[in-house]
Design an enzyme around this catalytic site. Structure first.
Site, PDB file in Angstrom:
ATOM      1  N   CYS A   2       0.790  -1.221   0.000  1.00  0.00           N
ATOM      2  CA  CYS A   2       0.000   0.000   0.000  1.00  0.00           C
ATOM      3  C   CYS A   2       0.828   1.279   0.000  1.00  0.00           C
ATOM      4  O   CYS A   2       2.051   1.258   0.007  1.00  0.00           O
ATOM      5  CB  CYS A   2      -0.974   0.024   1.186  1.00  0.00           C
ATOM      6  SG  CYS A   2      -1.822  -1.536   1.451  1.00  0.00           S
ATOM      7  N   ARG A  50      -4.667   0.913  -1.207  1.00  0.00           N
ATOM      8  CA  ARG A  50      -4.453  -0.457  -0.756  1.00  0.00           C
ATOM      9  C   ARG A  50      -4.073  -1.416  -1.872  1.00  0.00           C
ATOM     10  O   ARG A  50      -4.703  -1.438  -2.928  1.00  0.00           O
ATOM     11  CB  ARG A  50      -5.714  -0.989  -0.063  1.00  0.00           C
ATOM     12  CG  ARG A  50      -5.459  -2.338   0.609  1.00  0.00           C
ATOM     13  CD  ARG A  50      -6.679  -2.886   1.269  1.00  0.00           C
ATOM     14  NE  ARG A  50      -6.352  -4.092   2.030  1.00  0.00           N
ATOM     15  CZ  ARG A  50      -7.202  -5.042   2.330  1.00  0.00           C
ATOM     16  NH1 ARG A  50      -8.461  -4.933   1.958  1.00  0.00           N
ATOM     17  NH2 ARG A  50      -6.814  -6.116   3.000  1.00  0.00           N
ATOM     18  N   LEU A  51      -3.034  -2.212  -1.594  1.00  0.00           N
ATOM     19  CA  LEU A  51      -2.726  -3.421  -2.339  1.00  0.00           C
ATOM     20  C   LEU A  51      -3.080  -4.573  -1.411  1.00  0.00           C
ATOM     21  O   LEU A  51      -2.385  -4.814  -0.414  1.00  0.00           O
ATOM     22  CB  LEU A  51      -1.245  -3.467  -2.724  1.00  0.00           C
ATOM     23  CG  LEU A  51      -0.785  -4.727  -3.458  1.00  0.00           C
ATOM     24  CD1 LEU A  51      -1.448  -4.831  -4.831  1.00  0.00           C
ATOM     25  CD2 LEU A  51       0.741  -4.756  -3.605  1.00  0.00           C
ATOM     26  N   VAL A  53      -3.230  -7.949   0.282  1.00  0.00           N
ATOM     27  CA  VAL A  53      -2.403  -9.153   0.336  1.00  0.00           C
ATOM     28  C   VAL A  53      -2.870 -10.088   1.454  1.00  0.00           C
ATOM     29  O   VAL A  53      -3.039 -11.274   1.253  1.00  0.00           O
ATOM     30  CB  VAL A  53      -0.909  -8.777   0.530  1.00  0.00           C
ATOM     31  CG1 VAL A  53      -0.066 -10.022   0.781  1.00  0.00           C
ATOM     32  CG2 VAL A  53      -0.388  -8.022  -0.687  1.00  0.00           C
ATOM     33  N   GLY A  78       2.860  -2.106   4.308  1.00  0.00           N
ATOM     34  CA  GLY A  78       3.861  -3.136   4.579  1.00  0.00           C
ATOM     35  C   GLY A  78       3.249  -4.473   4.937  1.00  0.00           C
ATOM     36  O   GLY A  78       2.063  -4.724   4.709  1.00  0.00           O
ATOM     37  N   ASP A 102      -3.267  -8.181   9.288  1.00  0.00           N
ATOM     38  CA  ASP A 102      -2.161  -7.707  10.107  1.00  0.00           C
ATOM     39  C   ASP A 102      -2.344  -6.235  10.472  1.00  0.00           C
ATOM     40  O   ASP A 102      -1.802  -5.755  11.470  1.00  0.00           O
ATOM     41  CB  ASP A 102      -0.814  -7.938   9.420  1.00  0.00           C
ATOM     42  CG  ASP A 102      -0.709  -7.311   8.037  1.00  0.00           C
ATOM     43  OD1 ASP A 102      -1.738  -6.900   7.473  1.00  0.00           O
ATOM     44  OD2 ASP A 102       0.421  -7.254   7.501  1.00  0.00           O
ATOM     45  N   GLY A 378      16.192 -11.690  -3.661  1.00  0.00           N
ATOM     46  CA  GLY A 378      17.491 -11.900  -3.019  1.00  0.00           C
ATOM     47  C   GLY A 378      18.195 -10.602  -2.666  1.00  0.00           C
ATOM     48  O   GLY A 378      19.368 -10.616  -2.271  1.00  0.00           O
TER      49      GLY A 378
END
Length: 613
Positions: A2, A50-51, A53, A78, A102, A378
């Site tokens: 987000c 908002r994304l 997840v 996050g 969360d 990575g």
């Protein structure tokens, strides 16, 4: 993931400024394409894109809890990887949850512990809480700075946002860039708190910022420490493996499709192998993605940075681990597309000049987003395990400056060459870098038992993790969030960072090579060819057609006699580079053309006011 933004004004009524907070929030559309929300009260306004997840249906923001003393509202960006454990603890303390997100764990964690909730969160996050009970805003950023967060002080409060563009959308923040702002852009020391825009500051990683009528206070809740590490090699290798595996497992939690970035190097291959093992245990197959360029493998020419092409190693890892793999193959025309460059400059809010390295990453993420919403990376392993070439190059390693600035090869050179002579003098980059280096050294804790050599390598590790690494994390965040993709970075898990940072250099190079410790920790997971492969940086096209396209676009720029970028760029330098053959446009010359084009689009997008003296 987000995007978050907001405004606190103790002498204004923000309920009359809804159009402004809406405008600030809209600038973050790409970070959060799934939903939008604002929360507005008299002296505080919060915005959220908002994304989705975790708990797509329940985690709507801004999220509010109304208490008998007033409302507490949160806007959060996050992922919190230990949210289930915290939820259980908070439930035991009497909290009752309405969602499975969360986000609600963070909100109720604040209600329980206040700003001290920061030290309990494990993950990547930037958050803002307006506490109506005490008329106070709290801004908190994760320990390593994976998620960005900026602010601008106003006459009676503060503006904040995930990216400067959200702050710049408010008329209270002038779009000024002065000489001091440009010094860091050119110097590349990653000075703490810096942004390109005058009076727009970055909330430092590991920091909580509070704002009320009494003013602004900053509290550091985490910093990279120094301690003597006495574990032997076998114990250290086992500990690294356990910490990394746990980080990957925790970051593989998602309610939406996920994949991994795979370059065929040690770092991304290790993450992919561990993710594959984790997902296999859940009955899933990991999807991996790699970027490549048309004809790169067949026509690859080794150079000082890259000894081998990625593609053969990518295929070998994919087959060995058993991923569902997809190559994203790009041609020079696509890479040089001005629309792509414009999107990249907009994503970063500044003309950074990394060219096809940024453009290809943006296009890679754009393609991944059609298949997945989350990807593991990575990133940060080189900073953590000492993978960069200058760590093993005596002159760069021992130089009295940042080692990445001391390292010399065909790609380095005078970063001020394209600037107008009078601007080069005014910037005085050499003095600026020297001052920043002295400041950085003063902030690095000591261990009395370190030998002079171990002390130097501890210094370099600290500089990587608190300076260079933050620049790389910011790049990854901006390129991914520009297309609504959440990229997670297991190597930036703070527990792993705290442990590995304090491992002696003699163990980090136990087999005499770069990243020995990581290689030993994951050797059983990967093909021998990959564990023995010499480090290769993020790929860059070698096709001279790309350089020719840059020249063609820069000729059009040069023809615009009154363009404001020539208040920065030296026309004589640009004319000389445009006179070279495309095949000769490499290294700093190509980077210079990239920066000219980035400046061109940046001026058009942002209309900055330059104050250069």
């Amino acid at each position: 993931m987000c995007g978050i933004t907001g405004w606190v004004a103790f002498d204004d009524d923000l309920t009359r400024q809804r159009d402004v907070i809406d405008r600030m929030t809209r600038t973050l559309l790409d970070r959060g394409p799934d939903d939008s929300g604002t929360w507005v009260r008299t002296h505080a306004a919060l915005g959220h894109r908002r994304l989705a997840v975790i708990d797509p249906a329940g985690g709507v923001q801004p999220m509010e809890e109304v208490t008998s003393e007033g409302a507490v509202a949160l806007t959060f960006s996050g992922e919190i990887y230990n949210f289930r454990e915290l939820r259980a603890e908070l439930t035991g303390r009497g909290h009752r949850f309405r969602t499975a997100s969360d986000t609600e764990v963070v909100l109720r964690g604040y209600l329980e512990w206040g700003a001290a909730v920061a030290s309990r969160l494990s993950g990547m996050f930037a958050l803002a809480v307006w506490d109506e009970r005490v008329a106070r805003l709290t801004l908190i950023r994760d320990r390593l700075g994976v998620k960005p967060l900026y602010y601008h002080l106003t006459g009676d409060g503060l503006l904040f946002g995930s990216e400067p563009k959200a702050i710049l959308a408010n008329p209270l923040c002038p779009r000024v860039v002065d000489t001091g702002c440009l010094r860091e852009l050119i110097g590349f020391t990653k000075a703490p708190g810096w942004s390109l825009w005058k009076d727009v500051r970055e909330v430092p990683p590991g920091t909580a910022l509070t704002v009320d009528r009494a003013g602004v206070r900053e509290h550091t809740y985490w910093r990279l420490g120094a301690a003597e590490q006495v574990d032997d090699l076998e114990t250290t290798v086992a500990r690294v493996r356990a910490l990394l595996a746990d980080a990957v497992a925790g970051q593989s939690v998602s309610d939406v499709p996920q994949g991994t970035l795979l370059s065929g190097g040690l770092d991304s291959s290790a993450v992919t192998a561990l993710a594959a093992a984790e997902l296999t245990g859940r009955g899933e197959k990991v999807r991996s993605f790699a970027v490549d360029f048309v004809g790169q493998t067949e026509n690859f020419v080794p150079d000082e940075l890259r000894c081998t092409p990625d593609a053969p190693f990518v295929r070998e890892v994919s087959e060995h681990v058993g991923t569902a793999h997809q190559d994203i193959v790009l041609d020079p025309r696509t890479l040089a597309d001005p629309a792509v460059r414009r999107a990249v400059v907009s994503a970063r809010d500044m003309p950074i000049g990394l060219g096809d390295i940024d453009s290809s990453m943006y296009l890679l993420f754009q393609a991944i987003r059609t298949e997945c919403t989350v990807a593991l990376s990575g990133e940060f392993a080189d900073e953590l395990f000492g993978g960069y070439a200058w760590c093993h190059h005596e002159a760069s390693r021992d130089a009295h400056t940042f080692p990445w600035l001391a390292f010399e090869n065909a790609y380095t050179g005078d970063r001020t060459a394209l600037l107008r002579p009078e601007l080069r003098t005014a910037l005085d980059i050499e003095s600026y870098v020297a001052d920043e280096y002295a400041t950085a050294l003063a902030d690095i804790p000591r261990v009395d038992t370190d030998s002079p050599f171990e002390r130097r390598m501890r210094v370099i590790s600290h500089l990587h993790l608190t300076r260079l690494g933050r620049a790389m994390l910011d790049r990854k965040d901006r390129m991914s969030m520009a297309v609504g993709l959440e990229v997670r970075v297991p190597f930036a898990d703070h527990r792993l960072v705290e442990y590995v940072h304090n491992v002696p250099w003699s163990l980090k190079t136990a087999d005499g090579r770069e990243k020995s410790l990581l290689r030993l920790a994951v050797a059983d997971l990967l093909p021998r060819s990959v564990t023995e492969r010499v480090k290769s940086p993020y790929p860059s096209t070698q096709d001279s057609q790309y350089a020719a396209a840059l020249q063609e676009q820069c000729r059009d720029v040069l023809a615009e006699l009154d363009h404001p970028l020539f208040g920065i760029v030296d026309r004589t330098w640009l004319t000389a580079v445009l006179g070279q053959a495309p095949a000769a446009i490499t290294g700093q010359s190509r980077t210079g053309l990239e920066r000219v084009l980035d400046l061109y689009h940046w001026f058009d997008l942002y209309r900055p006011e330059l104050r250069l003296s």
